[in-house]
Design a protein around this motif. Structure first.
Motif, PDB file in Angstrom:
ATOM      1  N   GLN A 100       0.825  -1.214   0.000  1.00 36.17           N
ATOM      2  CA  GLN A 100       0.000   0.000   0.000  1.00 36.17           C
ATOM      3  C   GLN A 100       0.858   1.262   0.000  1.00 36.17           C
ATOM      4  N   GLU A 101       1.924   1.243   0.784  1.00 37.99           N
ATOM      5  CA  GLU A 101       2.830   2.391   0.872  1.00 37.99           C
ATOM      6  C   GLU A 101       3.514   2.657  -0.461  1.00 37.99           C
ATOM      7  N   LEU A 102       4.007   1.598  -1.109  1.00 34.12           N
ATOM      8  CA  LEU A 102       4.719   1.761  -2.370  1.00 34.12           C
ATOM      9  C   LEU A 102       3.794   2.176  -3.504  1.00 34.12           C
ATOM     10  N   VAL A 103       2.586   1.596  -3.535  1.00 36.57           N
ATOM     11  CA  VAL A 103       1.624   1.965  -4.573  1.00 36.57           C
ATOM     12  C   VAL A 103       1.246   3.438  -4.442  1.00 36.57           C
ATOM     13  N   ALA A 104       1.014   3.902  -3.208  1.00 36.40           N
ATOM     14  CA  ALA A 104       0.647   5.303  -2.987  1.00 36.40           C
ATOM     15  C   ALA A 104       1.766   6.241  -3.425  1.00 36.40           C
ATOM     16  N   TYR A 105       3.018   5.804  -3.252  1.00 34.47           N
ATOM     17  CA  TYR A 105       4.158   6.649  -3.641  1.00 34.47           C
ATOM     18  C   TYR A 105       4.401   6.620  -5.147  1.00 34.47           C
ATOM     19  N   LEU A 106       4.308   5.447  -5.744  1.00 33.39           N
ATOM     20  CA  LEU A 106       4.665   5.293  -7.160  1.00 33.39           C
ATOM     21  C   LEU A 106       3.534   5.661  -8.112  1.00 33.39           C
ATOM     22  N   TRP A 107       2.274   5.501  -7.653  1.00 32.50           N
ATOM     23  CA  TRP A 107       1.112   5.837  -8.487  1.00 32.50           C
ATOM     24  C   TRP A 107       0.194   6.787  -7.714  1.00 32.50           C
ATOM     25  N   PRO A 108       0.644   7.981  -7.397  1.00 33.54           N
ATOM     26  CA  PRO A 108      -0.172   8.905  -6.607  1.00 33.54           C
ATOM     27  C   PRO A 108      -1.455   9.291  -7.340  1.00 33.54           C
ATOM     28  N   ASP A 109      -2.555   9.325  -6.591  1.00 32.89           N
ATOM     29  CA  ASP A 109      -3.847   9.753  -7.140  1.00 32.89           C
ATOM     30  C   ASP A 109      -4.295   8.898  -8.318  1.00 32.89           C
ATOM     31  N   SER A 110      -3.917   7.618  -8.306  1.00 31.15           N
ATOM     32  CA  SER A 110      -4.301   6.710  -9.386  1.00 31.15           C
ATOM     33  C   SER A 110      -4.844   5.413  -8.795  1.00 31.15           C
ATOM     34  N   VAL A 111      -5.699   4.768  -9.566  1.00 30.16           N
ATOM     35  CA  VAL A 111      -6.205   3.450  -9.204  1.00 30.16           C
ATOM     36  C   VAL A 111      -5.467   2.436 -10.057  1.00 30.16           C
ATOM     37  N   VAL A 112      -4.786   1.484  -9.424  1.00 33.87           N
ATOM     38  CA  VAL A 112      -4.005   0.500 -10.168  1.00 33.87           C
ATOM     39  C   VAL A 112      -4.420  -0.904  -9.754  1.00 33.87           C
ATOM     40  N   SER A 113      -4.101  -1.866 -10.587  1.00 37.64           N
ATOM     41  CA  SER A 113      -4.451  -3.254 -10.299  1.00 37.64           C
ATOM     42  C   SER A 113      -3.509  -3.817  -9.236  1.00 37.64           C
ATOM     43  N   PRO A 114      -3.901  -4.894  -8.568  1.00 36.01           N
ATOM     44  CA  PRO A 114      -3.072  -5.473  -7.503  1.00 36.01           C
ATOM     45  C   PRO A 114      -1.724  -5.983  -7.994  1.00 36.01           C
ATOM     46  N   TRP A 115      -1.622  -6.292  -9.310  1.00 35.75           N
ATOM     47  CA  TRP A 115      -0.364  -6.845  -9.808  1.00 35.75           C
ATOM     48  C   TRP A 115       0.558  -5.787 -10.400  1.00 35.75           C
ATOM     49  N   SER A 116       0.193  -4.516 -10.351  1.00 35.11           N
ATOM     50  CA  SER A 116       1.044  -3.474 -10.932  1.00 35.11           C
ATOM     51  C   SER A 116       2.396  -3.383 -10.223  1.00 35.11           C
ATOM     52  N   LEU A 117       2.377  -3.403  -8.881  1.00 32.67           N
ATOM     53  CA  LEU A 117       3.632  -3.303  -8.134  1.00 32.67           C
ATOM     54  C   LEU A 117       4.496  -4.553  -8.303  1.00 32.67           C
ATOM     55  N   PRO A 118       3.951  -5.758  -8.116  1.00 33.26           N
ATOM     56  CA  PRO A 118       4.795  -6.951  -8.340  1.00 33.26           C
ATOM     57  C   PRO A 118       5.407  -6.998  -9.735  1.00 33.26           C
ATOM     58  N   ARG A 119       4.642  -6.546 -10.738  1.00 31.28           N
ATOM     59  CA  ARG A 119       5.177  -6.551 -12.095  1.00 31.28           C
ATOM     60  C   ARG A 119       6.312  -5.540 -12.222  1.00 31.28           C
ATOM     61  N   LEU A 120       6.169  -4.349 -11.632  1.00 30.10           N
ATOM     62  CA  LEU A 120       7.231  -3.347 -11.670  1.00 30.10           C
ATOM     63  C   LEU A 120       8.482  -3.873 -10.984  1.00 30.10           C
ATOM     64  N   VAL A 121       8.325  -4.523  -9.833  1.00 28.29           N
ATOM     65  CA  VAL A 121       9.471  -5.085  -9.115  1.00 28.29           C
ATOM     66  C   VAL A 121      10.156  -6.149  -9.965  1.00 28.29           C
ATOM     67  N   SER A 122       9.344  -7.022 -10.568  1.00 28.02           N
ATOM     68  CA  SER A 122       9.903  -8.081 -11.410  1.00 28.02           C
ATOM     69  C   SER A 122      10.646  -7.512 -12.614  1.00 28.02           C
ATOM     70  N   ASP A 123      10.047  -6.512 -13.266  1.00 26.74           N
ATOM     71  CA  ASP A 123      10.686  -5.901 -14.436  1.00 26.74           C
ATOM     72  C   ASP A 123      11.987  -5.195 -14.052  1.00 26.74           C
ATOM     73  N   THR A 124      11.972  -4.534 -12.889  1.00 25.49           N
ATOM     74  CA  THR A 124      13.170  -3.825 -12.436  1.00 25.49           C
ATOM     75  C   THR A 124      14.288  -4.803 -12.109  1.00 25.49           C
ATOM     76  N   ARG A 125      13.932  -5.900 -11.452  1.00 23.65           N
ATOM     77  CA  ARG A 125      14.938  -6.930 -11.161  1.00 23.65           C
ATOM     78  C   ARG A 125      15.536  -7.493 -12.454  1.00 23.65           C
ATOM     79  N   SER A 126      14.688  -7.755 -13.437  1.00 25.08           N
ATOM     80  CA  SER A 126      15.168  -8.302 -14.708  1.00 25.08           C
ATOM     81  C   SER A 126      16.103  -7.322 -15.404  1.00 25.08           C
ATOM     82  N   LEU A 127      15.729  -6.031 -15.380  1.00 26.64           N
ATOM     83  CA  LEU A 127      16.565  -5.015 -15.997  1.00 26.64           C
ATOM     84  C   LEU A 127      17.927  -4.936 -15.319  1.00 26.64           C
ATOM     85  N   LEU A 128      17.947  -4.939 -13.980  1.00 28.74           N
ATOM     86  CA  LEU A 128      19.202  -4.872 -13.238  1.00 28.74           C
ATOM     87  C   LEU A 128      20.089  -6.077 -13.549  1.00 28.74           C
ATOM     88  N   GLN A 129      19.456  -7.241 -13.672  1.00 29.12           N
ATOM     89  CA  GLN A 129      20.219  -8.450 -13.979  1.00 29.12           C
ATOM     90  C   GLN A 129      20.835  -8.364 -15.365  1.00 29.12           C
TER      91      GLN A 129
END
Length: 289
Positions: free
Chosen positions: A48-77
């Protein structure tokens, strides 16, 4: 401010990641995610904390944050980061890897291209549009978000959609947070036996470009509240050595915008369908003949 950890230097001012002396401009939300976890370490940040920070004033799906984390990890790798940066704490959230020692210091000023004029253009021209997008999201909640993130075909469950005719002569990767805006243009290319692959985010576009070959990339300039998202995608591609022809397709006509895209290594900006068709088909000229 610079953060040094593992074999990485993260520059908060320039929004860049330096891995083994290779500098890459991060996509906005991936950068904000890393910076937030760095600044709040060793705290575990819940969803909840991360979604509020990364998508302020927006309604996002429950998988938006896990997908962002996964994509970021893949990019770093893929960039060659030696250790895992983001740690998942089961049932609680995410935190910066506590095993990594972080050094902080104020980075010296670096010379960059000045994009303020073009950014102002998009903020001014996009104010009215942002209002209606925000209102629509508020009224229609998660369902509208799912529709926006799907391509215009709506044929499956994945956000990324593709349409490729038989005997296709090539492929276009089209990056736009609302693919339905480009139905006529995409139909035109399909009629010319050119496959069109839709995605709505910079992170997903970069992942697809690392996996598949495309003849051309077409991108909007602003998306998801980021007025220079298209430019940042182009900069990241060129920093990675990806020279795929790149066009911005937008409704804002600006000589300055065209100059900025070309100076960043892109082929240009199109605001009219006819210009887009002419420019893109040049990259398929031999196959069409």
């Amino acid at each position: 401010m610079e953060y040094r950890f593992s074999n990485v230097i993260l520059n908060a001012k320039t929004q860049t990641l330096d891995v083994a002396n290779k500098k890459v401009v991060l996509e906005e939300r991936a950068f904000n995610l890393l910076l937030y976890l760095l600044d709040t370490r060793p705290k575990v940040c819940n969803q909840q904390e991360l979604v509020a920070y990364l998508w302020p004033d927006s309604v996002v799906s429950p998988w938006s944050l896990p997908r962002l984390v996964s994509d970021t990890r893949s990019l770093l790798q893929r960039l060659g980061v030696a250790q895992d940066i983001i740690v998942t704490v089961r049932g609680q959230g995410y935190k910066f890897n506590p095993e990594l020692h972080v050094l902080q210091h104020h980075a010296s000023d670096e010379t960059q291209l000045n994009f303020e004029a073009i950014g102002a253009e998009h903020r001014a021209d996009g104010t009215h549009l942002k209002f209606w997008i925000g209102l629509t999201l508020f009224m229609c909640t998660v369902c509208i978000w799912l529709v926006i993130n799907h391509s215009f075909e709506h044929l499956g469950e994945n956000e990324f959609k593709a349409s490729e005719p038989l005997n296709a002569i090539g492929r276009i990767l089209w990056v736009d947070d609302n693919p339905t805006n480009n139905k006529k243009e995409q139909s035109y290319f399909l009629q010319h036996k050119i496959g069109v692959y839709n995605t709505t985010s910079t992170q997903e576009a970069l992942l697809l470009l690392s996996m598949y070959d495309y003849n051309v990339v077409i991108s909007d300039m602003g998306r998801h509240g980021e007025p220079l998202a298209g430019l940042k995608l182009l900069q990241t591609m060129r920093a990675r050595g990806d020279e795929t022809p790149f066009y911005v397709y937008t409704w804002v006509e600006s000589d300055n915008q065209n100059k900025v895209i070309k100076s960043a290594g892109g082929q240009g900006v199109a605001t009219k369908k006819a210009d887009l068709y002419k420019n893109v088909l040049l990259h398929f000229h031999n196959e069409i003949l």
